[in-house]
Design a protein around this motif. Structure first.
Motif, PDB file in Angstrom:
ATOM      1  N   UNK A  56       0.813  -1.224   0.000  1.00  0.00           N
ATOM      2  CA  UNK A  56       0.000   0.000   0.000  1.00  0.00           C
ATOM      3  C   UNK A  56       0.838   1.263   0.000  1.00  0.00           C
ATOM      4  N   UNK A  57       1.751   1.354  -0.945  1.00  0.00           N
ATOM      5  CA  UNK A  57       2.584   2.546  -1.041  1.00  0.00           C
ATOM      6  C   UNK A  57       3.033   2.768  -2.479  1.00  0.00           C
ATOM      7  N   UNK A  58       3.342   4.051  -2.758  1.00  0.00           N
ATOM      8  CA  UNK A  58       3.940   4.393  -4.043  1.00  0.00           C
ATOM      9  C   UNK A  58       5.443   4.414  -3.832  1.00  0.00           C
ATOM     10  N   UNK A  59       6.157   3.659  -4.643  1.00  0.00           N
ATOM     11  CA  UNK A  59       7.580   3.472  -4.380  1.00  0.00           C
ATOM     12  C   UNK A  59       8.503   4.137  -5.404  1.00  0.00           C
ATOM     13  N   UNK A  87      12.296   4.038 -14.097  1.00  0.00           N
ATOM     14  CA  UNK A  87      12.810   5.405 -14.138  1.00  0.00           C
ATOM     15  C   UNK A  87      13.546   5.754 -12.857  1.00  0.00           C
ATOM     16  N   UNK A  88      12.832   5.727 -11.741  1.00  0.00           N
ATOM     17  CA  UNK A  88      13.530   6.048 -10.492  1.00  0.00           C
ATOM     18  C   UNK A  88      12.801   5.557  -9.252  1.00  0.00           C
ATOM     19  N   UNK A  89      13.607   5.395  -8.231  1.00  0.00           N
ATOM     20  CA  UNK A  89      13.139   5.077  -6.899  1.00  0.00           C
ATOM     21  C   UNK A  89      12.854   6.376  -6.168  1.00  0.00           C
ATOM     22  N   UNK A  90      11.842   6.398  -5.331  1.00  0.00           N
ATOM     23  CA  UNK A  90      11.701   7.547  -4.455  1.00  0.00           C
ATOM     24  C   UNK A  90      12.592   7.341  -3.233  1.00  0.00           C
ATOM     25  N   UNK A  91      13.146   8.432  -2.744  1.00  0.00           N
ATOM     26  CA  UNK A  91      13.948   8.351  -1.523  1.00  0.00           C
ATOM     27  C   UNK A  91      13.091   7.830  -0.382  1.00  0.00           C
ATOM     28  N   UNK A  92      11.858   8.309  -0.401  1.00  0.00           N
ATOM     29  CA  UNK A  92      10.936   7.951   0.653  1.00  0.00           C
ATOM     30  C   UNK A  92       9.643   7.552  -0.038  1.00  0.00           C
ATOM     31  N   UNK A  93       9.181   6.352   0.196  1.00  0.00           N
ATOM     32  CA  UNK A  93       7.927   5.957  -0.439  1.00  0.00           C
ATOM     33  C   UNK A  93       6.766   6.629   0.292  1.00  0.00           C
ATOM     34  N   UNK A 127       2.786  16.914  -8.529  1.00  0.00           N
ATOM     35  CA  UNK A 127       3.716  17.802  -7.826  1.00  0.00           C
ATOM     36  C   UNK A 127       3.602  17.665  -6.316  1.00  0.00           C
ATOM     37  N   UNK A 128       2.382  17.498  -5.856  1.00  0.00           N
ATOM     38  CA  UNK A 128       2.160  17.331  -4.412  1.00  0.00           C
ATOM     39  C   UNK A 128       2.831  16.046  -3.924  1.00  0.00           C
ATOM     40  N   UNK A 129       2.715  15.009  -4.715  1.00  0.00           N
ATOM     41  CA  UNK A 129       3.360  13.747  -4.345  1.00  0.00           C
ATOM     42  C   UNK A 129       4.881  13.909  -4.341  1.00  0.00           C
ATOM     43  N   UNK A 130       5.403  14.654  -5.309  1.00  0.00           N
ATOM     44  CA  UNK A 130       6.860  14.883  -5.343  1.00  0.00           C
ATOM     45  C   UNK A 130       7.360  15.522  -4.055  1.00  0.00           C
ATOM     46  N   UNK A 131       6.545  16.451  -3.542  1.00  0.00           N
ATOM     47  CA  UNK A 131       6.918  17.121  -2.291  1.00  0.00           C
ATOM     48  C   UNK A 131       7.071  16.106  -1.167  1.00  0.00           C
ATOM     49  N   UNK A 132       6.227  15.120  -1.172  1.00  0.00           N
ATOM     50  CA  UNK A 132       6.191  14.155  -0.072  1.00  0.00           C
ATOM     51  C   UNK A 132       7.268  13.076  -0.167  1.00  0.00           C
ATOM     52  N   UNK A 133       7.828  12.919  -1.326  1.00  0.00           N
ATOM     53  CA  UNK A 133       8.810  11.839  -1.481  1.00  0.00           C
ATOM     54  C   UNK A 133      10.249  12.353  -1.480  1.00  0.00           C
ATOM     55  N   UNK A 134      10.399  13.659  -1.431  1.00  0.00           N
ATOM     56  CA  UNK A 134      11.749  14.228  -1.431  1.00  0.00           C
ATOM     57  C   UNK A 134      12.526  13.850  -0.182  1.00  0.00           C
TER      58      UNK A 134
END
Length: 134
Positions: A56-59, A87-93, A127-134
């Motif tokens: 249950x996460x976006x990775x 393409x890429x891993x998020x630092x934080x899922x 963009x909102x999701x990008x903020x959360x995974x930085x």
DNA sequence: GCCAACGTTGGC
DNA sequence: GCCAACGTTGGC
């Protein structure tokens, strides 16, 4: 260019599998709404990779590298597949719980229509999701 | 493991 | 064409 969320059950095809393959075809969609979304994908579109059930996460993200074509795994041209590339891993899922807590993400089909496996998201949501995974 | 939500199927 | 029955998905 558009943004999407594609969903996978980690028990059948997980993120590690995706990263090892580098590129795969996204097949097996047997739902008209999801299929229609697949057909709208263009080369270069970004798909966020969401894992259902246990995870249950976006990775991370994959990129569409080939637009829809008849699903090679079934002899019925009703259904289509696309090719996607790691393409890429998020630092934080980002977990479903976090998405639900965020008011700007409350319209996501992920929340409202949990069974849909391929869904569009807006640039603002992306963009909102990008903020959360930085 | 349960159940709500949703999609599909088939009888009428 | 309606709707009940059933199957599947996925969150909890």
């Amino acid at each position: 260019m558009s943004y999407w969320i594609i969903k996978s059950d980690p028990e059948s095809y997980g993120w590690e599998h995706m990263k090892k393959d580098k590129k795969t075809y996204w097949d097996g969609v047997r739902n008209y709404q999801a299929r229609n979304n697949l057909k709208l994908m263009k080369e270069g579109d970004i798909c966020l990779f969401y894992l259902s059930n246990k995870e249950k996460r976006i990775v991370g993200e994959v990129e569409v590298v080939k637009e829809s074509y008849p699903d090679p795994t079934i002899d019925d041209d009703t259904w289509v597949a696309v090719d996607v590339q790691y393409l890429k891993d998020y630092n934080k899922s980002i977990t479903l719980a976090e998405i639900k807590k965020n008011k700007k993400l409350s319209d996501l089909a992920l929340v409202k229509q949990s069974r849909l496996s391929v869904m569009p998201i807006t640039i603002m949501e992306y963009k909102e999701i990008q903020k959360l995974v930085e």
